[in-house]
Scaffold this active site. Structure first.
Site, short mmCIF file in Angstrom:
data_model
loop_
_atom_site.label_atom_id
_atom_site.label_comp_id
_atom_site.label_asym_id
_atom_site.label_seq_id
_atom_site.Cartn_x
_atom_site.Cartn_y
_atom_site.Cartn_z
N ARG A 164 -15.32 -26.82 26.55
CA ARG A 164 -15.72 -25.49 27.03
C ARG A 164 -14.97 -24.42 26.25
NH1 ARG A 164 -13.76 -23.26 32.67
NH2 ARG A 164 -11.90 -23.02 31.37
N GLY A 165 -13.68 -24.62 26.09
CA GLY A 165 -12.82 -23.60 25.50
C GLY A 165 -12.02 -22.91 26.59
N THR A 191 -9.35 -29.01 15.10
CA THR A 191 -9.64 -28.01 16.11
C THR A 191 -10.56 -26.94 15.53
OG1 THR A 191 -7.71 -26.65 15.63
CG2 THR A 191 -7.43 -28.42 17.25
N TYR A 192 -11.16 -26.16 16.41
CA TYR A 192 -12.20 -25.22 15.96
C TYR A 192 -11.65 -23.83 15.75
CZ TYR A 192 -16.84 -23.21 15.43
OH TYR A 192 -17.96 -22.60 14.92
N GLU A 208 -4.52 -35.17 15.36
CA GLU A 208 -5.21 -33.89 15.44
C GLU A 208 -4.51 -32.88 14.54
OE1 GLU A 208 -6.59 -32.01 19.26
OE2 GLU A 208 -5.11 -30.48 18.66
N HIS A 219 -14.02 -30.40 16.44
CA HIS A 219 -14.03 -29.78 17.77
C HIS A 219 -15.12 -28.72 17.82
CE1 HIS A 219 -9.63 -30.82 19.02
NE2 HIS A 219 -10.06 -31.68 18.11
N HIS A 222 -7.41 -30.84 35.98
CA HIS A 222 -7.75 -29.59 35.30
C HIS A 222 -7.21 -28.41 36.12
CE1 HIS A 222 -10.11 -26.31 33.61
NE2 HIS A 222 -10.44 -27.12 32.61
N LYS A 261 -19.44 -35.62 33.12
CA LYS A 261 -19.42 -35.44 31.66
C LYS A 261 -19.80 -36.74 30.95
CE LYS A 261 -15.31 -33.29 30.98
NZ LYS A 261 -14.28 -32.50 30.25
#
Length: 294
Positions: free
Chosen positions: A107-108, A47-48, A16, A77, A147, A163
């Site tokens: 989701r973020g 990543t975004y 990544e 992402h 989570h 999911k």
């Protein structure tokens, strides 16, 4: 190529990276990619928009360049916490036009100042939207230590199964520092009927501030063995880096022996660390892949 297909005959090793911030020198990420491509990873995820969602266009460009310039499969992402359906469709159309086949649907991070403002409250909502309208391979996140917002392991596995049922083809775990959590999680996921490949997310820890931030964000437990490493080397940057590399190698070695589907290395854009780790485990990965194919 869709990443879910990779797991059929090999132990996957992926990386990544993150895009440069808006005011940073863009050539640096391409120098990093040049160095990382020597590893010949199965894919590299991007990543975004480091520095903010508006920087997401760099994610698409970098992911496209990973495929077209370096000949490595890429994953882009996509966090959805602030997206309207029309915005998501625009981004997904752009990814499709740029030849990207794989998306990590997220989701973020949610904070008090960053509650969902868009049409997608959960990653599963985005996954369902993508599955209904596109032909992307969809990757989702999972959490070996549960989570942070979940009420417990059973509830967490229920929503992870959801999911996958919505269309996630492949899972990548949040970082963890105690392999027992991952192995226990993987066993329970199997019992819960979650049959998507699960990659173990490994983050080599190279400075104390970094891990303290991640522990606060993700709720990761620090094993006593790891705490001793931090305490002993926290004032020596080089020693802590090397100790972090050694710890990650030990983690990966044990996970490969346990038959992990794949390793996803959070490189933090540090090609030196990625190479050191891959050089130490590549033979194990190759042997395990041969066993998987047999």
């Amino acid at each position: 190529m869709k990443t879910a297909e990779l797991f059929e005959q090999k132990t996957v090793f992926s990386l990544e990276v993150f895009p440069p911030k808006p005011d940073a020198d863009e050539s640096v990420i391409y120098q990093t990619l040049e160095e990382l491509s020597d590893i010949q990873p199965d894919f590299i995820s991007v990543t975004y928009g480091a520095g903010g969602g508006k920087n997401g266009c760099k994610t698409i460009q970098i992911a496209s360049d990973i495929q077209n310039r370096y000949g490595v499969e890429s994953v882009a992402h996509l966090p959805c916490i602030d997206l309207k359906r029309e915005q998501a469709a625009e981004i997904l159309d752009s990814m499709q036009e740029n030849g990207i086949e794989n998306i990590l649907a997220l989701r973020g991070d949610r904070t008090d100042a960053n509650a969902p403002k868009g049409d997608f409250e959960h990653a599963s909502d985005l996954i369902k939207f993508i599955k209904e309208n596109y032909d992307f391979n969809i990757i989702a996140a999972c959490y070996p230590e549960v989570h942070p917002e979940s009420t417990g392991a059973v509830d967490d596995l229920k929503w992870l199964r959801y999911k996958v049922d919505c269309g996630a083809d492949h899972l990548i775990s949040q970082l963890f520092l105690d392999n027992r959590y991952f192995c226990d999680f993987r066993e329970k996921a199997c019992i819960a009927g979650i049959n998507a490949p699960i990659e173990a997310g490994i983050m080599p820890v190279t400075n104390k501030r970094q891990i303290e931030r991640m522990v606060k964000l993700c709720g990761v437990e620090l094993p006593k063995k790891f705490v001793r490493v931090l305490e002993k080397y926290e004032h020596n940057e080089t020693a802590l880096r090397d100790a972090g590399i050694a710890y990650a190698i030990d983690q990966i070695t044990e996970l490969i022996a346990e038959g992990v589907d794949g390793i996803h290395l959070y490189t933090m854009n540090n090609s030196y660390i990625a190479h050191k780790i891959f050089d130490a485990v590549q033979t194990l990965i190759s042997v395990n892949s041969c066993i998987r194919r047999a």
